[in-house]
Design a protein around this motif. Structure first.
Motif, PDB file in Angstrom:
ATOM      1  N   GLN A 119     111.760  46.650  18.793  1.00  0.00           N
ATOM      2  CA  GLN A 119     111.148  47.801  19.778  1.00  0.00           C
ATOM      3  C   GLN A 119     112.329  48.659  20.112  1.00  0.00           C
ATOM      4  OE1 GLN A 119     111.523  44.561  20.154  1.00  0.00           O
ATOM      5  NE2 GLN A 119     112.308  43.708  22.214  1.00  0.00           N
ATOM      6  N   ASN A 148     107.393  43.162  16.509  1.00  0.00           N
ATOM      7  CA  ASN A 148     107.445  43.764  17.705  1.00  0.00           C
ATOM      8  C   ASN A 148     107.989  45.135  17.622  1.00  0.00           C
ATOM      9  OD1 ASN A 148     106.377  43.149  20.575  1.00  0.00           O
ATOM     10  ND2 ASN A 148     108.504  43.812  20.864  1.00  0.00           N
ATOM     11  N   ILE A 156     108.683  52.702  22.455  1.00  0.00           N
ATOM     12  CA  ILE A 156     108.046  52.488  21.049  1.00  0.00           C
ATOM     13  C   ILE A 156     108.957  53.172  19.958  1.00  0.00           C
ATOM     14  CG2 ILE A 156     106.154  52.787  19.607  1.00  0.00           C
ATOM     15  CD1 ILE A 156     104.486  53.221  22.177  1.00  0.00           C
ATOM     16  N   ALA A 186     103.074  45.060  20.405  1.00  0.00           N
ATOM     17  CA  ALA A 186     103.804  45.486  21.667  1.00  0.00           C
ATOM     18  C   ALA A 186     103.848  44.433  22.788  1.00  0.00           C
ATOM     19  CB  ALA A 186     103.499  46.949  22.126  1.00  0.00           C
ATOM     20  N   ALA A 383     100.269  50.183  20.471  1.00  0.00           N
ATOM     21  CA  ALA A 383     101.308  50.040  21.267  1.00  0.00           C
ATOM     22  C   ALA A 383     101.514  50.711  22.485  1.00  0.00           C
ATOM     23  CB  ALA A 383     102.661  50.362  20.322  1.00  0.00           C
TER      24      ALA A 383
END
Length: 447
Positions: A119, A148, A156, A186, A383
Protein backbone atom coordinates in the motif's frame (compact mmCIF):
# COMPACT_ATOMS: atom_id res chain seq x y z
CA UNK A 1 -29.64 -25.54 25.42
CA UNK A 2 -33.40 -25.18 25.39
CA UNK A 3 -35.30 -27.69 23.25
CA UNK A 4 -36.79 -25.00 20.99
CA UNK A 5 -33.31 -23.55 20.35
CA UNK A 6 -32.03 -26.98 19.34
CA UNK A 7 -34.99 -27.52 17.01
CA UNK A 8 -34.55 -24.06 15.51
CA UNK A 9 -30.87 -24.74 14.78
CA UNK A 10 -31.72 -28.10 13.18
CA UNK A 11 -34.22 -26.33 10.90
CA UNK A 12 -31.63 -23.68 9.99
CA UNK A 13 -29.18 -26.39 8.96
CA UNK A 14 -31.55 -28.81 7.22
CA UNK A 15 -33.92 -26.39 5.48
CA UNK A 16 -32.24 -22.97 5.33
CA UNK A 17 -28.69 -23.96 4.34
CA UNK A 18 -26.93 -22.67 7.47
CA UNK A 19 -23.33 -23.88 7.54
CA UNK A 20 -19.85 -23.21 8.80
CA UNK A 21 -18.36 -22.04 5.54
CA UNK A 22 -14.79 -22.50 6.73
CA UNK A 23 -12.54 -23.39 9.64
CA UNK A 24 -9.29 -21.63 8.82
CA UNK A 25 -6.07 -22.20 10.74
CA UNK A 26 -3.77 -19.17 10.64
CA UNK A 27 -0.08 -20.09 10.89
CA UNK A 28 2.86 -17.70 11.30
CA UNK A 29 5.88 -18.49 9.16
CA UNK A 30 8.28 -15.95 10.64
CA UNK A 31 10.31 -18.71 12.30
CA UNK A 32 10.76 -20.29 8.86
CA UNK A 33 12.77 -17.40 7.41
CA UNK A 34 16.16 -18.49 6.05
CA UNK A 35 18.70 -17.00 3.67
CA UNK A 36 18.70 -20.36 1.91
CA UNK A 37 15.41 -20.60 0.02
CA UNK A 38 15.41 -24.39 -0.03
CA UNK A 39 15.84 -24.55 3.74
CA UNK A 40 13.10 -21.94 4.21
CA UNK A 41 10.66 -23.97 2.11
CA UNK A 42 11.46 -27.14 4.05
CA UNK A 43 10.80 -25.28 7.31
CA UNK A 44 7.49 -24.02 5.90
CA UNK A 45 6.46 -27.52 4.84
CA UNK A 46 7.41 -29.00 8.22
CA UNK A 47 5.52 -26.35 10.17
CA UNK A 48 2.36 -26.67 8.08
CA UNK A 49 2.41 -30.45 8.37
CA UNK A 50 2.92 -30.24 12.14
CA UNK A 51 0.48 -27.48 13.08
CA UNK A 52 -2.37 -28.53 10.78
CA UNK A 53 -1.98 -32.32 10.91
CA UNK A 54 -5.28 -32.80 12.78
CA UNK A 55 -7.30 -29.90 11.32
CA UNK A 56 -9.35 -31.94 8.85
CA UNK A 57 -9.88 -34.79 11.33
CA UNK A 58 -11.13 -32.44 14.07
CA UNK A 59 -13.44 -30.58 11.68
CA UNK A 60 -14.90 -33.87 10.44
CA UNK A 61 -15.43 -35.04 14.03
CA UNK A 62 -17.30 -31.85 14.95
CA UNK A 63 -19.45 -32.13 11.82
CA UNK A 64 -20.26 -35.77 12.56
CA UNK A 65 -20.94 -35.32 16.27
CA UNK A 66 -23.05 -32.16 16.13
CA UNK A 67 -24.52 -32.37 12.63
CA UNK A 68 -23.19 -28.92 11.69
CA UNK A 69 -21.94 -28.79 8.07
CA UNK A 70 -18.33 -27.56 7.81
CA UNK A 71 -17.87 -26.87 4.12
CA UNK A 72 -14.16 -26.00 3.94
CA UNK A 73 -11.00 -26.61 5.93
CA UNK A 74 -8.38 -24.01 5.10
CA UNK A 75 -5.01 -22.57 6.11
CA UNK A 76 -3.74 -18.99 5.94
CA UNK A 77 -0.06 -18.12 6.32
CA UNK A 78 2.10 -15.03 6.80
CA UNK A 79 2.47 -13.14 3.48
CA UNK A 80 5.12 -15.03 1.53
CA UNK A 81 6.66 -11.79 0.26
CA UNK A 82 7.86 -11.18 3.84
CA UNK A 83 9.07 -14.72 4.48
CA UNK A 84 10.92 -15.25 1.20
CA UNK A 85 12.57 -11.81 1.04
CA UNK A 86 15.59 -12.96 3.07
CA UNK A 87 16.41 -15.64 0.51
CA UNK A 88 18.31 -15.11 -2.71
CA UNK A 89 15.54 -16.67 -4.79
CA UNK A 90 14.72 -14.82 -8.00
CA UNK A 91 11.08 -15.88 -8.00
CA UNK A 92 8.73 -17.42 -5.46
CA UNK A 93 6.90 -20.06 -7.49
CA UNK A 94 8.64 -22.78 -5.47
CA UNK A 95 7.11 -21.38 -2.27
CA UNK A 96 3.63 -21.65 -3.78
CA UNK A 97 4.36 -25.25 -4.76
CA UNK A 98 5.49 -26.00 -1.20
CA UNK A 99 2.23 -24.57 0.14
CA UNK A 100 0.26 -26.57 -2.42
CA UNK A 101 2.08 -29.81 -1.56
CA UNK A 102 1.38 -29.42 2.15
CA UNK A 103 -2.28 -28.51 1.58
CA UNK A 104 -2.79 -31.51 -0.69
CA UNK A 105 -1.22 -33.95 1.76
CA UNK A 106 -3.21 -32.50 4.67
CA UNK A 107 -6.51 -32.68 2.75
CA UNK A 108 -6.92 -28.89 3.03
CA UNK A 109 -9.27 -27.27 0.50
CA UNK A 110 -7.37 -24.00 0.03
CA UNK A 111 -4.29 -22.28 1.45
CA UNK A 112 -3.95 -18.50 1.38
CA UNK A 113 -1.05 -16.16 1.94
CA UNK A 114 0.81 -16.00 -1.37
CA UNK A 115 0.47 -12.32 -0.67
CA UNK A 116 2.16 -8.92 -0.63
CA UNK A 117 1.34 -5.70 1.25
CA UNK A 118 2.37 -2.79 -0.99
CA UNK A 119 0.00 0.00 0.00
CA UNK A 120 2.90 2.39 0.55
CA UNK A 121 5.57 0.89 -1.66
CA UNK A 122 7.57 -2.22 -2.54
CA UNK A 123 10.31 -4.13 -0.77
CA UNK A 124 12.32 -6.62 -2.82
CA UNK A 125 10.17 -9.58 -1.75
CA UNK A 126 7.01 -7.80 -2.91
CA UNK A 127 8.42 -7.25 -6.39
CA UNK A 128 9.41 -10.91 -6.79
CA UNK A 129 6.13 -12.22 -5.40
CA UNK A 130 3.93 -10.11 -7.67
CA UNK A 131 5.99 -11.13 -10.70
CA UNK A 132 5.54 -14.77 -9.64
CA UNK A 133 1.75 -14.67 -9.27
CA UNK A 134 0.74 -15.78 -12.80
CA UNK A 135 2.96 -18.88 -12.73
CA UNK A 136 2.36 -19.62 -9.04
CA UNK A 137 -1.43 -19.66 -9.32
CA UNK A 138 -1.37 -21.47 -12.67
CA UNK A 139 0.98 -24.26 -11.51
CA UNK A 140 -0.82 -24.96 -8.22
CA UNK A 141 -4.38 -26.05 -7.46
CA UNK A 142 -5.01 -24.96 -3.85
CA UNK A 143 -2.97 -21.78 -3.41
CA UNK A 144 -4.64 -18.38 -3.18
CA UNK A 145 -2.95 -15.01 -3.53
CA UNK A 146 -3.69 -11.42 -2.61
CA UNK A 147 -2.09 -8.00 -2.90
CA UNK A 148 -3.03 -5.01 -0.74
CA UNK A 149 -2.60 -1.86 -2.85
CA UNK A 150 -4.10 0.79 -0.57
CA UNK A 151 -5.07 1.76 2.94
CA UNK A 152 -6.77 4.67 4.62
CA UNK A 153 -3.52 5.48 6.47
CA UNK A 154 -1.25 5.22 3.43
CA UNK A 155 -3.28 6.12 0.36
CA UNK A 156 -3.20 4.09 -2.87
CA UNK A 157 -0.09 2.76 -4.57
CA UNK A 158 -0.95 3.57 -8.20
CA UNK A 159 2.16 1.79 -9.47
CA UNK A 160 0.89 -1.43 -7.85
CA UNK A 161 -2.62 -0.80 -9.19
CA UNK A 162 -1.21 -0.55 -12.71
CA UNK A 163 0.88 -3.67 -12.27
CA UNK A 164 -1.99 -5.74 -10.90
CA UNK A 165 -4.17 -4.98 -13.93
CA UNK A 166 -1.51 -6.65 -16.09
CA UNK A 167 -1.10 -9.55 -13.63
CA UNK A 168 -4.83 -10.29 -13.89
CA UNK A 169 -4.59 -10.26 -17.69
CA UNK A 170 -1.55 -12.55 -17.66
CA UNK A 171 -3.31 -14.96 -15.30
CA UNK A 172 -6.38 -15.06 -17.54
CA UNK A 173 -4.35 -15.82 -20.69
CA UNK A 174 -3.66 -19.37 -19.51
CA UNK A 175 -7.10 -20.01 -17.99
CA UNK A 176 -9.59 -17.35 -16.78
CA UNK A 177 -10.59 -19.66 -13.92
CA UNK A 178 -7.15 -19.03 -12.35
CA UNK A 179 -8.28 -15.48 -11.60
CA UNK A 180 -10.62 -16.85 -8.91
CA UNK A 181 -7.53 -17.41 -6.76
CA UNK A 182 -6.37 -13.77 -6.74
CA UNK A 183 -7.78 -10.78 -4.83
CA UNK A 184 -6.56 -7.18 -4.93
CA UNK A 185 -7.38 -5.36 -1.68
CA UNK A 186 -7.52 -1.99 -0.02
CA UNK A 187 -7.52 -2.08 3.79
CA UNK A 188 -6.99 -5.85 3.88
CA UNK A 189 -7.65 -7.39 7.32
CA UNK A 190 -5.20 -9.72 9.07
CA UNK A 191 -7.70 -12.32 10.33
CA UNK A 192 -9.89 -13.00 7.29
CA UNK A 193 -10.78 -16.73 7.11
CA UNK A 194 -12.36 -16.48 3.63
CA UNK A 195 -10.53 -17.18 0.38
CA UNK A 196 -9.05 -16.07 -1.84
CA UNK A 197 -8.01 -13.14 0.36
CA UNK A 198 -6.98 -14.85 3.59
CA UNK A 199 -3.48 -14.33 4.97
CA UNK A 200 -2.12 -14.57 8.53
CA UNK A 201 -1.29 -11.03 9.62
CA UNK A 202 2.02 -9.96 11.11
CA UNK A 203 0.29 -9.01 14.38
CA UNK A 204 -1.35 -12.40 14.83
CA UNK A 205 -0.33 -15.17 17.25
CA UNK A 206 1.82 -18.08 16.09
CA UNK A 207 -1.24 -20.22 15.33
CA UNK A 208 -4.98 -19.51 15.67
CA UNK A 209 -8.34 -20.90 14.60
CA UNK A 210 -10.72 -18.54 12.77
CA UNK A 211 -14.25 -19.53 11.78
CA UNK A 212 -16.23 -18.19 8.83
CA UNK A 213 -19.97 -18.76 9.07
CA UNK A 214 -22.69 -18.15 6.51
CA UNK A 215 -26.43 -18.39 6.18
CA UNK A 216 -28.23 -16.11 3.71
CA UNK A 217 -31.13 -18.58 3.61
CA UNK A 218 -31.63 -18.29 7.37
CA UNK A 219 -31.93 -14.49 7.16
CA UNK A 220 -34.32 -14.65 4.21
CA UNK A 221 -36.51 -17.18 6.01
CA UNK A 222 -36.68 -14.95 9.09
CA UNK A 223 -37.68 -11.93 6.98
CA UNK A 224 -40.54 -13.87 5.41
CA UNK A 225 -42.27 -13.67 8.80
CA UNK A 226 -42.20 -9.83 8.89
CA UNK A 227 -43.63 -8.97 5.47
CA UNK A 228 -45.04 -5.44 5.38
CA UNK A 229 -43.55 -4.49 8.76
CA UNK A 230 -41.62 -1.20 9.19
CA UNK A 231 -37.95 -1.20 8.21
CA UNK A 232 -36.96 -0.99 11.90
CA UNK A 233 -38.51 -4.43 12.39
CA UNK A 234 -36.56 -5.74 9.39
CA UNK A 235 -33.30 -4.53 10.93
CA UNK A 236 -34.13 -6.01 14.32
CA UNK A 237 -35.08 -9.35 12.75
CA UNK A 238 -31.79 -9.55 10.85
CA UNK A 239 -29.89 -8.64 14.01
CA UNK A 240 -31.59 -11.32 16.13
CA UNK A 241 -31.10 -13.95 13.43
CA UNK A 242 -27.40 -13.24 12.97
CA UNK A 243 -26.96 -13.31 16.74
CA UNK A 244 -28.14 -16.94 16.77
CA UNK A 245 -25.99 -17.85 13.76
CA UNK A 246 -22.87 -16.28 15.29
CA UNK A 247 -23.36 -18.18 18.55
CA UNK A 248 -23.13 -21.40 16.57
CA UNK A 249 -19.93 -20.16 14.95
CA UNK A 250 -18.35 -19.41 18.31
CA UNK A 251 -19.46 -22.82 19.61
CA UNK A 252 -17.71 -24.59 16.71
CA UNK A 253 -14.64 -22.35 17.03
CA UNK A 254 -14.32 -23.14 20.74
CA UNK A 255 -14.65 -26.88 20.06
CA UNK A 256 -11.99 -26.79 17.34
CA UNK A 257 -9.69 -24.63 19.43
CA UNK A 258 -9.77 -27.02 22.40
CA UNK A 259 -9.43 -30.15 20.28
CA UNK A 260 -6.43 -28.76 18.39
CA UNK A 261 -4.79 -27.02 21.34
CA UNK A 262 -4.72 -23.76 19.39
CA UNK A 263 -6.08 -20.36 20.52
CA UNK A 264 -9.48 -19.30 19.15
CA UNK A 265 -9.18 -16.18 17.01
CA UNK A 266 -12.40 -14.76 15.58
CA UNK A 267 -15.77 -15.54 14.07
CA UNK A 268 -16.33 -13.92 10.68
CA UNK A 269 -20.07 -13.69 10.16
CA UNK A 270 -20.28 -13.04 6.45
CA UNK A 271 -23.42 -13.78 4.47
CA UNK A 272 -21.61 -15.60 1.68
CA UNK A 273 -23.99 -16.96 -0.99
CA UNK A 274 -23.65 -20.15 -3.01
CA UNK A 275 -25.16 -21.00 -6.41
CA UNK A 276 -27.75 -23.18 -4.62
CA UNK A 277 -31.33 -21.93 -4.66
CA UNK A 278 -32.34 -20.32 -1.36
CA UNK A 279 -28.74 -19.41 -0.44
CA UNK A 280 -28.69 -15.93 -1.95
CA UNK A 281 -27.90 -12.44 -0.63
CA UNK A 282 -29.83 -10.96 -3.58
CA UNK A 283 -32.96 -12.80 -2.42
CA UNK A 284 -32.63 -11.16 1.02
CA UNK A 285 -32.59 -7.73 -0.62
CA UNK A 286 -35.65 -8.65 -2.66
CA UNK A 287 -37.39 -9.94 0.47
CA UNK A 288 -36.74 -6.53 2.04
CA UNK A 289 -38.84 -5.05 -0.76
CA UNK A 290 -36.97 -4.73 -4.07
CA UNK A 291 -38.56 -6.05 -7.25
CA UNK A 292 -35.07 -7.06 -8.34
CA UNK A 293 -31.59 -6.54 -6.97
CA UNK A 294 -30.21 -3.56 -8.91
CA UNK A 295 -33.39 -1.51 -8.55
CA UNK A 296 -33.23 1.97 -7.00
CA UNK A 297 -32.97 1.38 -3.25
CA UNK A 298 -30.62 -1.60 -3.59
CA UNK A 299 -27.67 0.18 -2.00
CA UNK A 300 -29.81 1.36 0.93
CA UNK A 301 -31.22 -2.12 1.52
CA UNK A 302 -27.72 -3.61 1.40
CA UNK A 303 -26.44 -0.98 3.84
CA UNK A 304 -29.18 -1.90 6.29
CA UNK A 305 -28.43 -5.63 5.89
CA UNK A 306 -24.68 -5.21 6.36
CA UNK A 307 -25.08 -3.04 9.46
CA UNK A 308 -27.64 -5.32 11.11
CA UNK A 309 -25.45 -8.38 10.47
CA UNK A 310 -22.49 -6.69 12.18
CA UNK A 311 -24.59 -5.59 15.17
CA UNK A 312 -26.01 -9.06 15.70
CA UNK A 313 -22.59 -10.66 15.39
CA UNK A 314 -20.87 -8.33 17.84
CA UNK A 315 -23.59 -8.97 20.44
CA UNK A 316 -23.13 -12.74 20.10
CA UNK A 317 -19.36 -13.14 20.23
CA UNK A 318 -16.61 -11.23 22.01
CA UNK A 319 -14.22 -11.80 19.09
CA UNK A 320 -15.90 -10.95 15.79
CA UNK A 321 -13.47 -10.14 13.02
CA UNK A 322 -12.51 -10.80 9.43
CA UNK A 323 -14.88 -9.05 7.03
CA UNK A 324 -18.25 -9.80 8.73
CA UNK A 325 -21.14 -8.48 6.67
CA UNK A 326 -22.63 -9.35 3.29
CA UNK A 327 -20.75 -10.61 0.23
CA UNK A 328 -22.04 -9.90 -3.27
CA UNK A 329 -20.09 -12.25 -5.59
CA UNK A 330 -22.05 -12.40 -8.83
CA UNK A 331 -21.10 -15.93 -9.90
CA UNK A 332 -21.90 -17.43 -6.48
CA UNK A 333 -25.41 -16.00 -6.13
CA UNK A 334 -28.16 -17.54 -8.29
CA UNK A 335 -30.51 -14.56 -7.97
CA UNK A 336 -27.74 -12.08 -8.75
CA UNK A 337 -26.92 -14.05 -11.89
CA UNK A 338 -30.58 -13.78 -12.93
CA UNK A 339 -30.57 -10.03 -12.29
CA UNK A 340 -27.47 -9.54 -14.46
CA UNK A 341 -28.88 -11.73 -17.24
CA UNK A 342 -32.15 -9.78 -17.19
CA UNK A 343 -30.30 -6.46 -17.46
CA UNK A 344 -31.33 -5.32 -13.97
CA UNK A 345 -27.81 -5.19 -12.51
CA UNK A 346 -24.64 -3.76 -14.03
CA UNK A 347 -21.05 -3.18 -12.90
CA UNK A 348 -21.69 0.48 -12.07
CA UNK A 349 -24.49 -0.48 -9.67
CA UNK A 350 -22.35 -3.23 -8.17
CA UNK A 351 -19.60 -0.67 -7.57
CA UNK A 352 -22.06 1.56 -5.71
CA UNK A 353 -23.13 -1.43 -3.61
CA UNK A 354 -19.53 -2.14 -2.61
CA UNK A 355 -19.46 1.16 -0.72
CA UNK A 356 -21.75 -0.37 1.92
CA UNK A 357 -21.07 -4.14 1.86
CA UNK A 358 -18.19 -6.23 3.19
CA UNK A 359 -15.91 -6.46 0.18
CA UNK A 360 -15.98 -5.31 -3.44
CA UNK A 361 -16.30 -6.32 -7.09
CA UNK A 362 -16.19 -10.05 -6.55
CA UNK A 363 -16.32 -12.97 -9.00
CA UNK A 364 -17.34 -10.81 -11.93
CA UNK A 365 -16.62 -11.98 -15.49
CA UNK A 366 -15.74 -9.29 -18.02
CA UNK A 367 -14.97 -9.49 -21.77
CA UNK A 368 -11.66 -11.14 -22.56
CA UNK A 369 -10.47 -8.17 -24.62
CA UNK A 370 -10.75 -5.75 -21.69
CA UNK A 371 -7.41 -3.91 -21.44
CA UNK A 372 -5.04 -4.16 -18.47
CA UNK A 373 -5.44 -0.41 -17.92
CA UNK A 374 -9.23 -0.73 -17.70
CA UNK A 375 -8.85 -3.49 -15.11
CA UNK A 376 -6.42 -1.26 -13.21
CA UNK A 377 -8.98 1.54 -13.35
CA UNK A 378 -11.58 -0.75 -11.78
CA UNK A 379 -9.06 -1.69 -9.06
CA UNK A 380 -8.31 2.00 -8.45
CA UNK A 381 -12.01 2.85 -8.11
CA UNK A 382 -12.60 0.07 -5.59
CA UNK A 383 -9.48 1.01 -3.63
CA UNK A 384 -10.68 4.62 -3.50
CA UNK A 385 -14.05 3.55 -2.07
CA UNK A 386 -12.24 1.56 0.62
CA UNK A 387 -9.65 4.18 1.45
CA UNK A 388 -12.09 7.09 1.69
CA UNK A 389 -14.68 5.10 3.67
CA UNK A 390 -12.13 3.38 5.93
CA UNK A 391 -13.39 -0.09 4.98
CA UNK A 392 -12.11 -3.17 3.21
CA UNK A 393 -12.72 -3.30 -0.53
CA UNK A 394 -11.46 -5.83 -3.03
CA UNK A 395 -11.45 -6.79 -6.69
CA UNK A 396 -11.68 -10.35 -7.97
CA UNK A 397 -12.57 -10.11 -11.63
CA UNK A 398 -12.19 -12.64 -14.42
CA UNK A 399 -11.34 -11.51 -17.96
CA UNK A 400 -13.07 -14.27 -19.91
CA UNK A 401 -10.63 -14.97 -22.74
CA UNK A 402 -12.43 -15.36 -26.06
CA UNK A 403 -15.81 -14.41 -24.64
CA UNK A 404 -18.00 -11.35 -25.08
CA UNK A 405 -20.86 -9.68 -23.19
CA UNK A 406 -23.72 -12.11 -22.63
CA UNK A 407 -21.59 -15.27 -22.75
CA UNK A 408 -21.16 -17.38 -19.61
CA UNK A 409 -18.10 -18.66 -17.74
CA UNK A 410 -18.46 -21.88 -15.73
CA UNK A 411 -16.43 -22.18 -12.52
CA UNK A 412 -18.14 -25.16 -10.91
CA UNK A 413 -18.89 -26.04 -7.29
CA UNK A 414 -19.36 -23.18 -4.83
CA UNK A 415 -18.07 -20.72 -7.44
CA UNK A 416 -20.99 -21.25 -9.82
CA UNK A 417 -21.08 -19.50 -13.19
CA UNK A 418 -20.91 -15.89 -14.28
CA UNK A 419 -22.47 -14.01 -17.18
CA UNK A 420 -19.91 -11.80 -18.91
CA UNK A 421 -20.76 -8.20 -17.99
CA UNK A 422 -20.24 -5.05 -20.03
CA UNK A 423 -17.40 -2.71 -19.03
CA UNK A 424 -17.07 0.97 -19.91
CA UNK A 425 -14.57 0.99 -22.79
CA UNK A 426 -13.32 4.56 -22.34
CA UNK A 427 -9.64 4.28 -21.44
CA UNK A 428 -8.09 5.32 -18.09
CA UNK A 429 -4.59 4.55 -19.45
CA UNK A 430 -3.14 8.06 -19.07
CA UNK A 431 -4.33 8.19 -15.45
CA UNK A 432 -2.94 4.75 -14.57
CA UNK A 433 0.39 5.40 -16.31
CA UNK A 434 1.03 8.48 -14.17
CA UNK A 435 2.03 6.10 -11.38
CA UNK A 436 3.07 7.30 -7.93
CA UNK A 437 0.94 7.22 -4.81
CA UNK A 438 -2.49 8.77 -4.28
CA UNK A 439 -2.16 10.51 -0.90
CA UNK A 440 -4.06 9.33 2.15
CA UNK A 441 -7.35 11.19 2.81
CA UNK A 442 -7.35 14.04 5.30
CA UNK A 443 -9.51 12.13 7.79
CA UNK A 444 -6.83 9.41 8.06
CA UNK A 445 -4.86 11.63 10.46
CA UNK A 446 -6.24 10.48 13.79
CA UNK A 447 -3.36 11.10 16.21
Amino acid sequence: METNSILETIQMISEEKLDIRTITMGISLFDCIDSDGEKARQKIYNKLMTKAKNLVKVADQIESEYGIPIVNKRISVTPISLIAAASGDKDYVAYAKTMDKAATELGIDLIGGFSALVQKGYQSGDVKLIQSIPRALTETSRVCGSVNVGSTRSGINLDAVGQMGQVVKDLAKVDPVNCMSLVIFANAVEDNPFMAGAFHGVGEADCVINVGISGPGVVKSALEHVKGQPIDVVSETIKKTTFKVTRMGQFVGDLASKALGVPFGIVDLSLAPTPNEGDSVAEILEEIGLESVGAPGTTAALALLNDAVKKGGVMACEHVGGLSGAFIPVSEDAEMIRAVTAGNLNIEKLEAMTAVCSVGLDMIAIPGDTTAETISGMIADEAAIGVINNKTTAVRIIPATGKKVGDEVEFGGLFGKAPVMAVNTNSPANFIHRGGRIPAPIHSFKN
